[in-house]
Design a protein around this motif. Structure first.
Motif, mmCIF file in Angstrom:
data_model
loop_
_atom_site.group_PDB
_atom_site.id
_atom_site.type_symbol
_atom_site.label_atom_id
_atom_site.label_comp_id
_atom_site.label_asym_id
_atom_site.label_seq_id
_atom_site.Cartn_x
_atom_site.Cartn_y
_atom_site.Cartn_z
ATOM 1 N N THR B 166 0.829 -1.214 0.000
ATOM 2 C CA THR B 166 0.000 0.000 0.000
ATOM 3 C C THR B 166 0.858 1.257 0.000
ATOM 4 O OG1 THR B 166 -0.087 -0.059 2.408
ATOM 5 C CG2 THR B 166 -1.918 -1.078 1.240
ATOM 6 N N MET B 167 0.377 2.259 -0.707
ATOM 7 C CA MET B 167 1.048 3.551 -0.754
ATOM 8 C C MET B 167 -0.009 4.641 -0.585
ATOM 9 S SD MET B 167 2.981 5.477 -3.944
ATOM 10 C CE MET B 167 4.185 4.227 -4.274
ATOM 11 N N ALA B 201 -0.875 -0.583 -4.305
ATOM 12 C CA ALA B 201 -2.204 0.003 -4.469
ATOM 13 C C ALA B 201 -2.108 1.378 -3.837
ATOM 14 C CB ALA B 201 -3.244 -0.846 -3.750
ATOM 15 N N VAL B 202 -2.495 2.394 -4.595
ATOM 16 C CA VAL B 202 -2.255 3.775 -4.165
ATOM 17 C C VAL B 202 -3.544 4.453 -3.717
ATOM 18 C CG1 VAL B 202 -1.493 6.060 -4.913
ATOM 19 C CG2 VAL B 202 -0.282 4.020 -5.714
ATOM 20 N N GLU B 203 -3.511 5.013 -2.516
ATOM 21 C CA GLU B 203 -4.636 5.849 -2.085
ATOM 22 C C GLU B 203 -4.225 7.314 -2.203
ATOM 23 O OE1 GLU B 203 -6.287 5.100 1.831
ATOM 24 O OE2 GLU B 203 -7.394 6.992 1.788
ATOM 25 N N PHE B 204 -5.053 8.089 -2.897
ATOM 26 C CA PHE B 204 -4.818 9.524 -3.000
ATOM 27 C C PHE B 204 -5.598 10.199 -1.881
ATOM 28 C CE2 PHE B 204 -4.436 7.956 -7.415
ATOM 29 C CZ PHE B 204 -3.127 8.346 -7.678
ATOM 30 N N ALA B 205 -4.932 11.056 -1.124
ATOM 31 C CA ALA B 205 -5.588 11.687 0.016
ATOM 32 C C ALA B 205 -5.023 13.084 0.226
ATOM 33 C CB ALA B 205 -5.387 10.827 1.256
ATOM 34 N N GLY B 206 -5.515 13.751 1.246
ATOM 35 C CA GLY B 206 -5.051 15.109 1.549
ATOM 36 C C GLY B 206 -6.088 16.147 1.144
ATOM 37 N N ASP B 207 -5.889 17.380 1.643
ATOM 38 C CA ASP B 207 -6.875 18.457 1.412
ATOM 39 C C ASP B 207 -7.201 18.637 -0.066
ATOM 40 O OD1 ASP B 207 -6.074 18.831 4.026
ATOM 41 O OD2 ASP B 207 -4.705 20.485 3.488
ATOM 42 N N ALA B 208 -6.171 18.625 -0.888
ATOM 43 C CA ALA B 208 -6.393 18.926 -2.312
ATOM 44 C C ALA B 208 -7.241 17.848 -2.972
ATOM 45 C CB ALA B 208 -5.060 19.079 -3.030
ATOM 46 N N VAL B 209 -7.124 16.610 -2.489
ATOM 47 C CA VAL B 209 -7.934 15.519 -3.055
ATOM 48 C C VAL B 209 -9.364 15.614 -2.536
ATOM 49 C CG1 VAL B 209 -8.219 13.010 -3.170
ATOM 50 C CG2 VAL B 209 -5.935 14.019 -3.355
ATOM 51 N N GLU B 210 -9.501 15.897 -1.239
ATOM 52 C CA GLU B 210 -10.846 16.043 -0.662
ATOM 53 C C GLU B 210 -11.621 17.164 -1.356
ATOM 54 O OE1 GLU B 210 -10.398 16.410 3.623
ATOM 55 O OE2 GLU B 210 -9.083 14.660 3.591
ATOM 56 N N ALA B 211 -10.901 18.180 -1.780
ATOM 57 C CA ALA B 211 -11.568 19.322 -2.411
ATOM 58 C C ALA B 211 -11.984 19.039 -3.859
ATOM 59 C CB ALA B 211 -10.645 20.539 -2.371
ATOM 60 N N LEU B 212 -11.474 17.944 -4.433
ATOM 61 C CA LEU B 212 -11.781 17.660 -5.848
ATOM 62 C C LEU B 212 -13.215 17.182 -6.019
ATOM 63 C CD1 LEU B 212 -8.660 15.612 -7.048
ATOM 64 C CD2 LEU B 212 -9.157 18.019 -7.545
ATOM 65 N N PHE B 230 -1.061 -0.828 -8.959
ATOM 66 C CA PHE B 230 -2.071 -1.886 -9.090
ATOM 67 C C PHE B 230 -3.429 -1.227 -9.286
ATOM 68 C CE2 PHE B 230 -5.326 -4.414 -6.835
ATOM 69 C CZ PHE B 230 -5.308 -5.567 -7.603
ATOM 70 N N THR B 231 -3.682 -0.179 -8.497
ATOM 71 C CA THR B 231 -4.863 0.636 -8.694
ATOM 72 C C THR B 231 -4.703 1.954 -7.956
ATOM 73 O OG1 THR B 231 -7.282 0.728 -8.576
ATOM 74 C CG2 THR B 231 -6.142 -0.221 -6.682
ATOM 75 N N GLY B 232 -5.635 2.857 -8.181
ATOM 76 C CA GLY B 232 -5.699 4.098 -7.412
ATOM 77 C C GLY B 232 -7.037 4.144 -6.715
ATOM 78 N N MET B 233 -7.117 4.858 -5.596
ATOM 79 C CA MET B 233 -8.426 4.982 -4.944
ATOM 80 C C MET B 233 -8.479 6.224 -4.074
ATOM 81 S SD MET B 233 -7.914 1.712 -2.529
ATOM 82 C CE MET B 233 -6.205 1.303 -2.672
ATOM 83 N N ARG B 264 -19.785 4.606 4.609
ATOM 84 C CA ARG B 264 -19.200 5.668 5.441
ATOM 85 C C ARG B 264 -17.883 5.235 6.092
ATOM 86 N NH1 ARG B 264 -20.740 10.812 4.804
ATOM 87 N NH2 ARG B 264 -22.971 11.002 4.512
ATOM 88 N N ALA B 265 -17.711 3.923 6.231
ATOM 89 C CA ALA B 265 -16.474 3.428 6.880
ATOM 90 C C ALA B 265 -15.327 3.273 5.883
ATOM 91 C CB ALA B 265 -16.762 2.094 7.550
ATOM 92 N N LEU B 266 -15.586 3.579 4.612
ATOM 93 C CA LEU B 266 -14.569 3.317 3.587
ATOM 94 C C LEU B 266 -13.544 4.450 3.481
ATOM 95 C CD1 LEU B 266 -16.812 1.635 0.863
ATOM 96 C CD2 LEU B 266 -15.167 0.539 2.402
ATOM 97 N N HIS B 267 -12.713 4.516 4.488
ATOM 98 C CA HIS B 267 -11.596 5.459 4.502
ATOM 99 C C HIS B 267 -10.495 4.816 5.340
ATOM 100 C CE1 HIS B 267 -12.715 6.238 8.638
ATOM 101 N NE2 HIS B 267 -13.967 6.321 8.216
ATOM 102 N N SER B 268 -9.289 5.300 5.209
ATOM 103 C CA SER B 268 -8.204 4.759 6.043
ATOM 104 C C SER B 268 -8.356 5.282 7.461
ATOM 105 C CB SER B 268 -6.856 5.170 5.463
ATOM 106 O OG SER B 268 -6.648 4.491 4.254
ATOM 107 N N ASP B 269 -8.223 4.369 8.423
ATOM 108 C CA ASP B 269 -8.338 4.791 9.818
ATOM 109 C C ASP B 269 -7.159 5.666 10.195
ATOM 110 O OD1 ASP B 269 -10.603 3.209 10.037
ATOM 111 O OD2 ASP B 269 -9.432 1.455 10.680
ATOM 112 N N LYS B 270 -7.400 6.488 11.191
ATOM 113 C CA LYS B 270 -6.318 7.322 11.722
ATOM 114 C C LYS B 270 -5.179 6.416 12.185
ATOM 115 C CE LYS B 270 -6.130 11.520 14.077
ATOM 116 N NZ LYS B 270 -6.665 12.741 14.282
#
Ligand code: SF4
Lengths: 206, 474
Positions: B166-167, B201-212, B230-233, B264-270
């Motif tokens: 995971t990345m 498998a890459v997760e895109f995150a951060g303020d700039a992604v949330e704002a998209l 492998f994929t993006g999410m 609603r639970a589909l996010h990476s946990d803190k």
């Protein structure tokens, strides 16, 4: 599926990085709904002088007489990146390629290779280049030997390079397994999963 | 234990761990297209195998169909008709849902799958097409496979997959004016190479992604495969749910509520651990274009074509030299005065309604430069109809763009229509490989804003020059 156990063959260096599947089999060469008839289109953009015509480009490695009968390709990082087209693998196979040695592969391409009895071997860049240097001196005589059972590549000069491959793909290749049949042995588990999952996520089952 | 989004998706679909180290993963959706799906269906037929869940298999016609108005099964691409008719016959026999030519649901697979609610948050989605990763933007696990694997998925309802690492790619802060999701992904690949996410498998995150917007998230995930992932999410949030709600194949009523409570639970946990993390400051990203023949040959629009002497490795150097010759550009050259022959707005990367709107803001009241061939191919028939309903087609055609029916079109060259031998094209697509868009065509990848601005001026152009009111308009 064709088995892969040991193979000794003429190896051709195509030492470029990012050789993509569009280059391996250009889309214009995928002419029928078929896995066959693709060998001729292999590397068509590089192998022939003009678009559509079939006059060989004498500079392209596979066209050089000393590489006639090539069955192993030596290449750079990220071989088979790009489009998922399995036609790239079918074209390579029909041409007579049995294995590709490169520092890394496009993931979908590597999977497609395994499903079709073609062996993708990961070796460090220096090892690929060392193999290429030995082969180049006399490709027809300096053959490369591959032993999947032992997970080894033997250079023309006798140096042995071990390589890693996951057990699953290795077994599939060694035994020429029908993967669908193999998975269907787990049919009960799949049925049980689906029944339970249907309760949990009914919207998935249209 | 804190889990990543990927962990959650994987665990929820794990049927069993196989003896050989791979996992058997349950597949919720298989999507096919006529180019690679045809062969999968035909070979199942030949082997006399039947589909486990035909209701969960979909197919569209996008790759080799013509995009001219009034199109039929005949194609400019030699033998395209064979693919179309073979797919149609097999799809009917197999009992799967087909978005055929003439169906208002037709369009590019990765556009229509989310648009119709076939792709859903939390689902596993596969397609014999490498840009399937696009659909991971919904908080789904979506990845490209080969035709033989598609057969496996249709017959067994599963795939044997080795679990990727995971990345997380964090885009912090805000994007500047004229900077889009396309620039984010080109910037990332330019900095971290086209093989940068190999095995992840890459997760895109951060303020700039949330704002998209949801559509921009599709653009971001679309090119995860150009990053070798492998994929993006992207995690599920209100943007995702608002997008999915009411789509034809999405759950309704009580089922919708039940689904949302799980989604609603589909996010990476803190505190969830990733095998690798990359952090990018959004403010450092400029409109980005490619100068070469790999997506990693990406530079800021005001940057200079790099010198191979500065390459990271001998191999990169060789690839850069080859690309310089192929693209006919020189080290140190600035791209923003390079003349273009054609401009293309289309593909599963950037041909959704928001992309067409963005381009239209620059094209409105302006005209394509003399000698530039400009074409817009909406990503789906639905996108086309929606664009026409708000008059975008008029803006495009008045500006001198051709306005087409939906399909992959000149995103790739299959022996049919193309821009012309060695023509220089500014394109919203995702691949600038040699001859990808036509015989020795020179492709520069960019956002719809850059493509529209360049079409107008006839040279590669920073859209901010037009947006800042160089000539008074947006
Ligand atoms: S638009 Fe281009 S990249 Fe997307 S699916 Fe079609 S051919 Fe592939």
């Amino acid at each position: 599926m064709e088995k892969f156990n040991q193979h000794t063959g003429i190896a051709a260096p195509l030492l470029r990085i990012n050789v993509d599947t569009d280059a391996i089999i250009p889309s214009r060469e995928m002419k029928r709904v078929s896995k066959e008839g693709l060998g001729e289109g292999l590397f068509a953009g590089w192998r022939y002088l003009a678009q559509g015509a079939r006059e060989p480009n004498p500079d392209f490695v596979l066209n050089r007489p000393e590489y006639a009968g090539t069955s192993i390709l030596l290449s750079g990082d990220n071989f088979g990146c790009g489009s998922s087209r399995e036609h790239a693998v079918w074209a390579l196979k029909e041409y007579g390629v049995r294995a590709i040695i490169a520092p890394s592969f496009g993931a979908i391409f590597a999977n497609n290779c395994i499903r079709n009895g073609l062996l993708p071997i990961v070796l460090p860049d220096e090892a690929v280049k060392a193999l290429a240097r030995q082969v180049e001196k006399d490709p027809q005589a300096h053959k490369v030997h591959i032993d999947l059972e032992k997970k080894q590549v033997v250079a023309p000069g006798g140096e042995v390079y071990g390589f890693d491959i996951e057990d699953g793909p290795r077994d599939m290749l060694l035994q020429g397994l029908d993967v669908i049949g193999l998975t269907l042995r787990h049919k009960d588990e799949i049925d049980a999963f689906q029944a339970k999952d249907r309760e949990k996520r009914p919207w998935i089952y249209l | 234990m804190a889990q990543t989004l990927f962990d959650k998706l994987w665990t929820a679909h794990l049927v069993t761990a196989l003896e050989d180290g791979a996992d058997l993963i349950f597949i919720d959706r298989v999507f096919l297209h006529e180019r690679t799906g045809s062969i999968a269906l035909k070979s199942l037929e030949a082997e006399g195998r039947s589909l486990r869940n035909p209701a969960l298999v979909f197919c569209t016609m996008d790759h080799i169909v013509d995009t001219f108005p009034g199109r039929t099964d005949d194609t400019i691409m030699p033998s395209g008709k064979d693919f179309i008719q073979s797919t149609r016959a097999s799809a009917h026999k197999a009992g799967i849902t087909l978005f055929d030519l003439g169906d208002s649901r037709q369009g590019i697979v990765h556009v229509v799958s989310p648009e119709q609610g076939v792709a859903l948050p939390g689902a596993t989605i596969v397609c014999p097409d490498s840009h399937t990763c696009t659909q991971g933007a919904l908080g789904a696990l979506a990845w490209g496979i080969g035709s033989t694997e598609a057969e496996h998925a249709m017959v067994t309802g599963t795939l044997r997959v080795n679990r990727p690492k995971t990345m997380r790619v964090l885009f912090n802060g805000d994007l500047g004016l004229g900077v889009t999701a396309k620039d984010m992904i080109l910037h990332l690949i330019g900095k971290h190479t086209a093989a940068g996410a190999s095995g992840y498998a890459v997760e895109f995150a951060g303020d700039a992604v949330e704002a998209l917007s949801m559509e921009a998230r599709f653009t971001l995930c679309n090119m995860a495969v150009e990053f070798s992932a492998f994929t993006g999410m992207v995690a599920v949030d209100d943007t995702t749910l608002n997008y999915v709600k009411g789509r034809p194949f999405a759950p309704k009523g009580a089922l919708w509520d039940k689904a949302v409570s799980q989604w609603r639970a589909l996010h990476s946990d803190k505190g969830a651990a990733f095998d690798k993390e990359i952090v990018i400051e959004a403010q450092d990203i400029k409109p980005t274009v490619t100068w070469g023949a790999s997506p990693e040959h990406a530079i800021p629009i005001d940057g200079k074509v790099p010198d191979p002497a500065t390459a990271r490795s001998e191999n990169q150097r060789a690839s850069m030299k080859r690309a310089l010759a192929y693209m006919d550009v020189k080290p140190g050259q600035i791209l923003t005065n390079l003349s273009i022959d054609a401009a293309f707005i289309g593909s599963c990367t950037n041909a959704r309604l928001s992309d067409l709107r963005a381009a239209a803001t620059l094209l409105n009241g302006r005209h394509v430069a003399k000698g530039v061939k400009a074409i817009c191919v909406p990503g789906s028939t639905q996108v086309k109809l929606a664009a026409e309903a708000e008059g975008l087609d008029k803006i495009f055609t008045k500006a001198g763009f051709e306005w087409r029916e939906s399909g992959c079109s000149m995103c790739f060259f299959a022996g049919g229509e193309h821009m012309g031998y060695r023509e220089r094209v500014i394109s919203t697509t995702n691949r600038n490989f040699e001859s990808r868009q036509g015989p020795e065509t020179r492709t520069h990848l960019a956002s719809p804003l850059v493509v529209a601005a360049s079409a107008v001026t006839g040279v590669i152009t920073d859209p901010r020059d037009l947006m800042r009111g160089g000539d008074g308009k947006i």
